[in-house]
Design an enzyme around this catalytic site. Structure first.
Site, short mmCIF file in Angstrom:
data_model
loop_
_atom_site.label_atom_id
_atom_site.label_comp_id
_atom_site.label_asym_id
_atom_site.label_seq_id
_atom_site.Cartn_x
_atom_site.Cartn_y
_atom_site.Cartn_z
N CYS A 75 -26.21 -12.09 -21.08
CA CYS A 75 -25.89 -13.39 -20.50
C CYS A 75 -26.73 -13.71 -19.28
O CYS A 75 -26.60 -14.79 -18.69
CB CYS A 75 -24.41 -13.48 -20.17
SG CYS A 75 -23.95 -12.54 -18.69
N CYS B 67 -27.91 -8.85 -16.64
CA CYS B 67 -27.29 -8.58 -17.93
C CYS B 67 -28.23 -9.03 -19.04
O CYS B 67 -28.72 -10.15 -19.04
CB CYS B 67 -25.96 -9.33 -18.05
SG CYS B 67 -25.22 -9.22 -19.70
N GLY C 285 0.80 -1.22 0.00
CA GLY C 285 0.00 0.00 0.00
C GLY C 285 0.83 1.27 0.00
O GLY C 285 0.30 2.36 -0.18
#
Lengths: 292, 235, 273
Positions: free
Chosen positions: A249, A246, A37
Site C-alpha cells: 500500500c 509497505c 495501571g
C-alpha cells in the site's frame, strides 16, 4: 442472531461465561479503571482453549461484550491468523455478535501484540491479551515484593533494565513490552506490543483493558490517560523506523513486517496491520511491490 | 613550675583486675593513688616491674577502667574525669588532648606510614596536603628513610615501627602525652632525637607522663619522678 | 587532696550536646517465646562507628535488623535524625518513607553479597540502581558515577558491564559497598562485612572501609564476631550475650580491660596472631 438464539444454538450462556463470573470480572475491570495501571487480581476461569492463547483477553471481552457490539480480533495486526479467526468465531457462536475486520467499524477490538494503526475513538474499547502482566518481574521474582514496590512506587529498578540495554547495546534495545508509566503513577507492562505502538496508548480516547488469564490479572488505561514510556534524558524514547515503505500500500507511517519471499532471500516489507493496508489499497494507494 | 595549671590530676585511684575466667581471681594493681602533672612538666613513672606503671598510663588514656577514684585531665579548658567519661567524650579527649605512645604499633595492614602519621591531623580538620607535609617533617626528624613513607609499617623493624608510633603521637602537638617506653627499641642517635622531641613538647607547654627504663633518657627528659607504689597482693 | 580547680568537672563537653544521629531506646524483639534481643539502648553520633560483637545467636543480627528498619521491634524505639534535621521514630514512619531512607540516607551491607547485590545485572547497574531510584535520569551521569565508584572500591573500570557472578567474593563485597555508598549515605549498617573472606582479602576490605568511613564522615553500625574487625573499625563496642548488651564502651577499653565475665571469655578465646 439474537442473544436468545445464540444461547439456543450453543447451549452456553451468552458469551460463554456464566453471569456470576462476568459480574466478578466486571468488578475487577471497574477497579482497574479506577486505579489506572494497577494490576487487579481476578479469579481467572478455565476457558476452552489453553493459557497463552488469549484466555485473559477472552474473559475480559466476554464480560463486557453486548449483543449490539461489533467485534474485531487481531493477532500481530492480522485478522486472518488462526488465533484471531478462532476467537472471533468463538464469540460469533456463543454471543451471536456481529464481527468485522474493519477497525473503524468495530466497537470492541481484542488484540494480541498490536495496536491498530487507525486511531481509535471514544466509542471503542481495546482489549489486550497479556502473557506476563508484571513489569518488575524481570528483576524481582517475589510477587509479594513486586506488589509492595508498586504500592510504594519504589520503581528505581525499572530503569536498571533500560540501563543494562544501553550498556550492552549502546541504546535501549527493548523493542516489545516496553515499560510505561500510567497517569504518573503505576508502572505497567503494555503486553508484547512493539514499542512503535506505545505512543498510541498515550491519551487514547478509547478505553484500554488488559487481561492476563494464566497470571489472573486485569488492568486498564482509562480514556485520555497519559501513558509515558520510560527513558533517559540522554537516551530518549524513540520508535522503530524503516527505510522501506509497505510494498503493498506504500504506507510510510505503519509498523512493517519483513516477509521472506523465496529461497534466494528476496524480501519485502508489508503492513503488519492487515486492515490498515487493505483500507489504503481500497483508497487507491499502491506500493512498489504490489502487482509486480 | 608550680604556677602552671594542672593538666592531670589523679585522685584516690583504685585499679583491680577481676579474672572471671580464672575463678574470679582479684588482682589489685593500684590503690588510693594520687598525683598531679602540670603543663610543661615531664613526670617519669618509676617502680619495679609489675608495680602498675603501664596500667596507670592506660588508665589515664581510658584504655583501662578504674574501679574507684578520679582521673581528671584538662580538655578544651575544663577538667574531664576519664574514669567516668562517656565513650564519646573519651574520643574527643583522645583526638584533641591525649596522645599515647605504646610499645606496640597497631594499624590497619595496608595503610602507608605517612598516612598513619598524618591521620590525627586530618581527623582534626587539617587539609590533607598540609597534614602530609607536617607528617613528613616529623618522619624526617626521626630519621625514617623517605623510601619507607609510602610503605605500610607491618614489615618494618621494631625501631622503625616505634618511630612511626612516636611520630603519629607527636604530630598533632596534643597538650598531654603518655609515653610507654618510647625509646625501648631505638639506637643512640634516634634516642637523642626522641629526647629532643620530648623537650620541645614540654617547652611548648605539654604535660608528659612517661615510663623510661633507660636511665640516661629519664635524666634527660624528666623534671621529676613519681614512684608508683606497689600494692600488696591478696594471697 | 582535691584542688578546687580539679573539682570543676565538666560533665558534657560541647561535642556531647550535638544531637545524635541514631538513638535506640529499649529495643526488644521476641520471636514468640524466644528472645531475639532485649532492652538495647545507645546513641550514635555522625562519624562514629559502633561495633556489636557476640557469638552466634547472641541477638546481634536481630538487633541490626531492628535498627535498620527491616524488622519491627516488639518494644522500644529507634529514632533517626534525618538530613532535614527532624528526629523520627523509624517504625512510626510509613513504609514508603522508611524505604526511601534505606535507599538514600542509609546503606545496608549484608554478609553474603548475593543478598545485597542484583546478581543478574552488571556491576554498573548494581551501583547505578540507587541513583536511578533517587531520580537520576541521565545515563551518562549514572555510568560516570558507577565508574568512579568502581575505582574507589578498587575494581577495574573495564568490569563495569560484567555481572557480579563473575567476581570473586572480595570483589562482590566491595561492589556491594560501592552500591551502598554511591548515594553518600549518612549511616551504614553492616552485618559481618568480612565474613567468609580470606584473611588477606579481609585486610584489604577493612582498609577500604576505614578510609571511606573517615573520608565521608560516615556513621556505621557493624555486627561481627571478629574482634580484630571491630578493633580496627569501631570507635565504640557493645558486647551481646543471650540477646542483651552485657558490656559497652570504648572499643580498646572493652577489649583490653573487659569487665564482664562473658567479654573476658570472648577476648581470651581469640587466638593471638
Amino acid at each position: 442472531m439474537s442473544e436468545a438464539a445464540a444461547v439456543q444454538s450453543t447451549g452456553y450462556n451468552f458469551a460463554y461465561l456464566d453471569e456470576q463470573t462476568k459480574r466478578m470480572i466486571r468488578r475487577a475491570i471497574l477497579k482497574a479503571i479506577a486505579v489506572p495501571g494497577y494490576q487487579v487480581p481476578f479469579a481467572s476461569r478455565e476457558m476452552p482453549l489453553p493459557f497463552g492463547w488469549g484466555t485473559g483477553g477472552i474473559q475480559v471481552t466476554a464480560a463486557i461484550i453486548g449483543a449490539d457490539d461489533r467485534l474485531k480480533v487481531i493477532d500481530q495486526g492480522a485478522d486472518d491468523t488462526t488465533n484471531a479467526v478462532s476467537i472471533r468465531r468463538f464469540f460469533a457462536r456463543t454471543a451471536g455478535v456481529a464481527t468485522t475486520t474493519r477497525t473503524t467499524d468495530a466497537t470492541l477490538i481484542q488484540t494480541r501484540h498490536r495496536v491498530p494503526e487507525t486511531p481509535l475513538g471514544p466509542h471503542q474499547i481495546l482489549v489486550y491479551q497479556v502473557p506476563i502482566p508484571e513489569p518488575l518481574r524481570w528483576l524481582e521474582a517475589r510477587e509479594a515484593e513486586t506488589r509492595r514496590m508498586h504500592g510504594l512506587a519504589d520503581y528505581g529498578v525499572m530503569h536498571v533494565k533500560l540501563y543494562e540495554d544501553i550498556a550492552q547495546h549502546g541504546r535501549i534495545a527493548t523493542g516489545y513490552d516496553y515499560p510505561v508509566q500510567v497517569g504518573q503513577r503505576y508502572i505497567m507492562a503494555p503486553s508484547p506490543i512493539p514499542k512503535f505502538d506505545n505512543p498510541k496508548m498515550d491519551r487514547c480516547p478509547a478505553l484500554q483493558l488488559f487481561g492476563a488469564g494464566r497470571e489472573k490479572r486485569i488492568y486498564a488505561v482509562p480514556p485520555h490517560t497519559p501513558v509515558k514510556s520510560l527513558d533517559f534524558e540522554d537516551h530518549p524514547f524513540s520508535v522503530e523506523t524503516w527505510s522501506k515503505r509497505c510494498s503493498l500500500c506504500g504506507a510510510g507511517d505503519s509498523y512493517l513486517d519483513e516477509v521472506i519471499m523465496d529461497d534466494t532471500g528476496r524480501r519485502m516489507f508489508v503492513c503488519s496491520d492487515t486492515d490498515y493496508c487493505a483500507e489504503r489499497r481500497a483508497a487507491g494507494h499502491r506500493g512498489e511491490g504490489d502487482g509486480a | 613550675m608550680t604556677d602552671a595549671p594542672a593538666m592531670i590530676a589523679v585522685e584516690e585511684l583504685d585499679k583491680t583486675f577481676t579474672l572471671h575466667v580464672q575463678g574470679g581471681a582479684r588482682i589489685p594493681v593500684l590503690s588510693d593513688l594520687s598525683f598531679t602533672v602540670s603543663a610543661g612538666e615531664c613526670v617519669a613513672l618509676t617502680g619495679p616491674s609489675g608495680a602498675g606503671k603501664s596500667t596507670l598510663l592506660r588508665l589515664i588514656y581510658g584504655n583501662y577502667k578504674a574501679q574507684g577514684g578520679r582521673i581528671l585531665v584538662r580538655h578544651d579548658g575544663a577538667m574531664v574525669d576519664i574514669a567516668s567519661a562517656s565513650p564519646r567524650t573519651m574520643l574527643a579527649v583522645r583526638a584533641r588532648t591525649l596522645g599515647y605512645v605504646s610499645q606496640f604499633l597497631r594499624v590497619v595492614p595496608r595503610v602507608p606510614s605517612i598516612e598513619i602519621v598524618a591521620e590525627p591531623l586530618i581527623r582534626l580538620g587539617t587539609a590533607r596536603e598540609a597534614a602530609r607535609d607536617r607528617a613528613a617533617s616529623v618522619l624526617q626528624r626521626l630519621n625514617v628513610p623517605e623510601r619507607l613513607w609510602t610503605i605500610a609499617p607491618a614489615t618494618f623493624s621494631g625501631g622503625e615501627q616505634q618511630r612511626i608510633n612516636i611520630a603519629s603521637a607527636l604530630v598533632s602537638e596534643r597538650p598531654i602525652l603518655l609515653l610507654d617506653e618510647p625509646t625501648a627499641s631505638l639506637d643512640a642517635a634516634n634516642r637523642a632525637v626522641v629526647i629532643s622531641l620530648i623537650r620541645d613538647a614540654t617547652a611548648r607547654g605539654a604535660a608528659i607522663v612517661g615510663i623510661f627504663h633507660d636511665r640516661d633518657v629519664r635524666a634527660a627528659v624528666a623534671d621529676r619522678e613519681f614512684a608508683v607504689p606497689e600494692v600488696r597482693r591478696a594471697a | 587532696m582535691r584542688t578546687p580547680e580539679a573539682a570543676r568537672v565538666d560533665p558534657s563537653p560541647a561535642t556531647e550536646t550535638d544531637p545524635p544521629l541514631l538513638t535506640a531506646d529499649g529495643v526488644t524483639r521476641w520471636y514468640g517465646h524466644r528472645l531475639g534481643c532485649r532492652d538495647v539502648a545507645f546513641m550514635l553520633w555522625p562519624g562514629e562507628v559502633l561495633g556489636i560483637v557476640g557469638e552466634s545467636g547472641s541477638g546481634k543480627t536481630t538487633l541490626l535488623d531492628c535498627l535498620s528498619g527491616r524488622l519491627s521491634p516488639t518494644a522500644g524505639h529507634v529514632v533517626y535524625r534525618g538530613e532535614d534535621g527532624d528526629a523520627v521514630d523509624i517504625f512510626a514512619l510509613p513504609e514508603s518513607r522508611r524505604r526511601l531512607l534505606q535507599r538514600t540516607e542509609w546503606g545496608i551491607v549484608r554478609q553474603n553479597p548475593r543478598d545485597g547485590l542484583r546478581m543478574g545485572v552488571s556491576a554498573g547497574a548494581n551501583i547505578g540502581e540507587r541513583l536511578m531510584a533517587a531520580g537520576w535520569r541521565h545515563y551518562g551521569d549514572i555510568r560516570g558515577s558507577a565508574d568512579e565508584w568502581l575505582q574507589r572500591v578498587e575494581i577495574d573500570g573495564d568490569r563495569i558491564d560484567d555481572r557480579p557472578v563473575t567476581f570473586s567474593g572480595g570483589m562482590q563485597q566491595r561492589l556491594q559497598i560501592a552500591r551502598n555508598l554511591v548515594t553518600r549515605p549518612r549511616l551504614v549498617f553492616m552485618d559481618e562485612p568480612t565474613g567468609g573472606l580470606d584473611v588477606s582479602v579481609q585486610a584489604r576490605l577493612l582498609d577500604l572501609l576505614r578510609g571511606l568511613v573517615a573520608e565521608f564522615g560516615l556513621a556505621a553500625v557493624i555486627v561481627t564476631h571478629d574482634l580484630a574487625v571491630v578493633r580496627l573499625l569501631a570507635h565504640r563496642l557493645m558486647v551481646m550475650q543471650g540477646g542483651a548488651v552485657v558490656e559497652s564502651g570504648l572499643t580498646d577499653q572493652v577489649l583490653d580491660d573487659p569487665q564482664h565475665p562473658y567479654t573476658q571469655l570472648l577476648v581470651s578465646s581469640v587466638l593471638q596472631a
